[in-house]
Scaffold this active site. Sequence first.
Site, short mmCIF file in Angstrom:
data_model
loop_
_atom_site.label_atom_id
_atom_site.label_comp_id
_atom_site.label_asym_id
_atom_site.label_seq_id
_atom_site.Cartn_x
_atom_site.Cartn_y
_atom_site.Cartn_z
N HIS A 43 77.73 23.60 -162.65
CA HIS A 43 78.47 23.66 -164.29
C HIS A 43 77.49 23.44 -165.62
O HIS A 43 76.46 22.47 -164.76
CB HIS A 43 79.91 23.89 -163.94
CG HIS A 43 80.14 24.75 -163.48
ND1 HIS A 43 80.85 24.39 -162.20
CD2 HIS A 43 81.83 25.64 -163.61
CE1 HIS A 43 81.98 25.36 -161.95
NE2 HIS A 43 82.34 26.05 -162.88
N LYS A 103 81.59 20.88 -168.93
CA LYS A 103 83.03 20.80 -168.44
C LYS A 103 83.41 19.41 -168.35
O LYS A 103 82.21 18.83 -168.17
CB LYS A 103 82.41 21.36 -167.20
CG LYS A 103 83.17 21.80 -166.21
CD LYS A 103 83.14 22.73 -165.13
CE LYS A 103 84.00 23.23 -164.26
NZ LYS A 103 85.20 23.70 -164.84
#
Lengths: 250, 250, 250, 250
Positions: A135, A139
């Site tokens: 990601h 995040k």
Amino acid sequence: MIRVSVVGAQGRMGASVVEAVEAADDMELSAKVGEQDDIASITPENTDVAVEFTVPSASLNNVLALVAQGVDVVVGTTGWTDAKLAQVTQALDNGPRAGQAVFIAPNFAISAVLADYFAAKAAPYFTSAEVIELHHPDKVDAPSGTAIHTAQAIAAARAAAGGEPMPDGTQGEAASRGQVIDGVHVHAVRLQGLNAHEEVLLGNTGEQLVIRADSFERSSFMPGVLLAVRTLAGGGHAGLTVGLDAFLDL
Amino acid sequence: MIRVSVVGAQGRMGASVVEAVEAADDMELSAKVGEQDDIASITPENTDVAVEFTVPSASLNNVLALVAQGVDVVVGTTGWTDAKLAQVTQALDNGPRAGQAVFIAPNFAISAVLADYFAAKAAPYFTSAEVIELHHPDKVDAPSGTAIHTAQAIAAARAAAGGEPMPDGTQGEAASRGQVIDGVHVHAVRLQGLNAHEEVLLGNTGEQLVIRADSFERSSFMPGVLLAVRTLAGGGHAGLTVGLDAFLDL
Amino acid sequence: MIRVSVVGAQGRMGASVVEAVEAADDMELSAKVGEQDDIASITPENTDVAVEFTVPSASLNNVLALVAQGVDVVVGTTGWTDAKLAQVTQALDNGPRAGQAVFIAPNFAISAVLADYFAAKAAPYFTSAEVIELHHPDKVDAPSGTAIHTAQAIAAARAAAGGEPMPDGTQGEAASRGQVIDGVHVHAVRLQGLNAHEEVLLGNTGEQLVIRADSFERSSFMPGVLLAVRTLAGGGHAGLTVGLDAFLDL
Amino acid sequence: MIRVSVVGAQGRMGASVVEAVEAADDMELSAKVGEQDDIASITPENTDVAVEFTVPSASLNNVLALVAQGVDVVVGTTGWTDAKLAQVTQALDNGPRAGQAVFIAPNFAISAVLADYFAAKAAPYFTSAEVIELHHPDKVDAPSGTAIHTAQAIAAARAAAGGEPMPDGTQGEAASRGQVIDGVHVHAVRLQGLNAHEEVLLGNTGEQLVIRADSFERSSFMPGVLLAVRTLAGGGHAGLTVGLDAFLDL
């Protein structure tokens, strides 16, 4: 034409849904409802399906209100617990209209939903399986909820098939081996430039199966949202359904 | 024809070297030396280059003996420390022949050596970098020595270029984020069917560079071994050289 | 602060450059010039570096005008021929200011530039090499200009090292084997959801090296553009330079 | 214990089957039959399941002979046509024993079989799909039979779901776009060091699903062969079955 109202229309996801509905040939946008607006304005008279993308603290009340008015709902907000889901089921039982439906999906990216489903299907036939999720660096949680779900699904499928533990000769401490969820090693990469990606590796002697889902941007969720709206509008899914795989022909 | 003797010829790697030398058009096998044999039988009269693939506890003495006899050596055994390397350098200084050479490589897979080199070259130009290594489940250490080296090389290249720390918004404990080596996250996968693989991911806003080396089997080390033998036989590399990248035109 | 003017500021790439310059701590936007505006307004008095992103039919005249005024230029427009480049070189020779510089890059994505460079460096050490490029389905040309360049660079590096042709036992017609450019097979994938990606596969017995560049969106070009602006502003690159690799420490 | 006889035991695949059977806890090797041996020696008295890995010109007669003797057969030889399959079905109808079974698989690698199956399942939900197969350079056909099958399965699944043609803006000739099979672009890579690999790319706006099967060596087929032997030995699959997916719980 399917008449769609969007709750949380000012949020990033909600705004994307508004765009996607307006671009769809078989849908028309009925209402955009934000924090300041009265959700009671959404009724079966103006709306076939409401799409709810808000925040966990608001979502349950929104869904209960829509159900009480007899409106079918597609929910993209996360944070659902068994207790909350039970409240939705009860509300549906008491709803004003027969056959009312609520659909909740933790992930609307069709690629991610299929990767998760295929990984579990394949898991009993392989000696080893590990999960890598990748990601963007903003995040805050690691691993992702989707990766946790995938690892649990792999473990459950292997257990159901009577599989043995995976081989792992690693000796001593080894932080590099990642987080172990139900016996499945899960690795989380955070890299500038990425969005949301998951890769499942399954291995036998001499062979490997790799299943990878890439979500490059927010728009990747829209095909799944529209699929859910069309499915509810088509009827036949009364009650509460969780997970987009329920609406795919698998 | 380059005359090659193999020390450790009964081991798995040594046996592969014997095969590779016999298959090479420009080499001939001079002697196969095992544990029972006298290494003193290898001399400049019968050997241009000796290849040593044994175990860390035996390798230093083998190399010192070969140098004392005036034989150039390509070493594939691991476990070298600065102290051991210093002994080799000293032996070379005192060797019977001018221009004697010893070459030691931690990894002979050309793909792995290049991946490591390219990763360090690229690192200063990217916001993020992480390393994933993947091996068969019988491996006892994690992460691999090669992955540790790659992470250190990435970190050093970034520091030399004055780079900032990589962004990472992860909150709380996160075993899934792997082992952090000099600020670089390293992940280790253990999967039946794999052999030895490494992937370096480098990311900027909107873009990614991936460099991956796959070693599918032991034979993958042979092109690197032969390249080292040819380079030593060609002369001009007097003294101790460590690392195959020194012999590549990069 | 580096004072930057943008020519073609209303185009998609130009608008992205304007945003990137405004976001950079060490730059300030001096002028935005569009089709309706007079490029003569850009002078050394208000501009350290001009960035030109227009169309092939307009770019040469824009660059010649800027050079005539003594302004250094970073050019992102494509379509440059040897004849056009010669005109730029001549204009630089006759420019009003000593040490004037023009920089032209066919590709500003650092990942793509590095992948191309690394592929050529690695090529002499591998038996086989093929190129796969992957783009969105709206692209009209196949293969991409970058993939053609990569294939040519691989072939040139192999030829310079005296390499043999790659092995290929394919018999009969085989459209699936792609387009052969200077002996290197090039494959083009067109897939909804992708942007611009290139993968180079290099293989030896038992091993593989994969180098992959992903450009997920237009913003991926901006780090390269800013790097070029900073390099020209730093001086020492008088004359015409083509290709971002010239500005990377490789 | 399942008693297994191997027909074609001297071939490369047959020899691997012998090894795999001897290594399996729940099987014992009954007979190894080569070209010189009489296949009539294999009977229900000494064999539960015969595994046939020979050549296309011999396989049909072998299978018919085994069926006539009442032996169940797992067949790995390729080259089956509808006409040949019909002969096997007829032989089974006339076999001496009730519930006799023959199983034929074009590919025993579980990863390849699953990749093929998952690709077809996923295809209706994506705008684009392309297939890349990668093999060692000694392979004479391109694309591989498996890739052709995958492309056909993707096309059939899309057609059944009423899907539209895939978008492709490529103009002019473009050999790099590969071979088009039922509207699906198929690319074939030939690379030293690889064995047999297939990658299916599926794309929607903003997302991609990648399914990849790697067969690193011949041993990768053995788990599939043993699975088929166990399934036939377990009974309940009377008649002719084609394709390993029929024996997986999908």
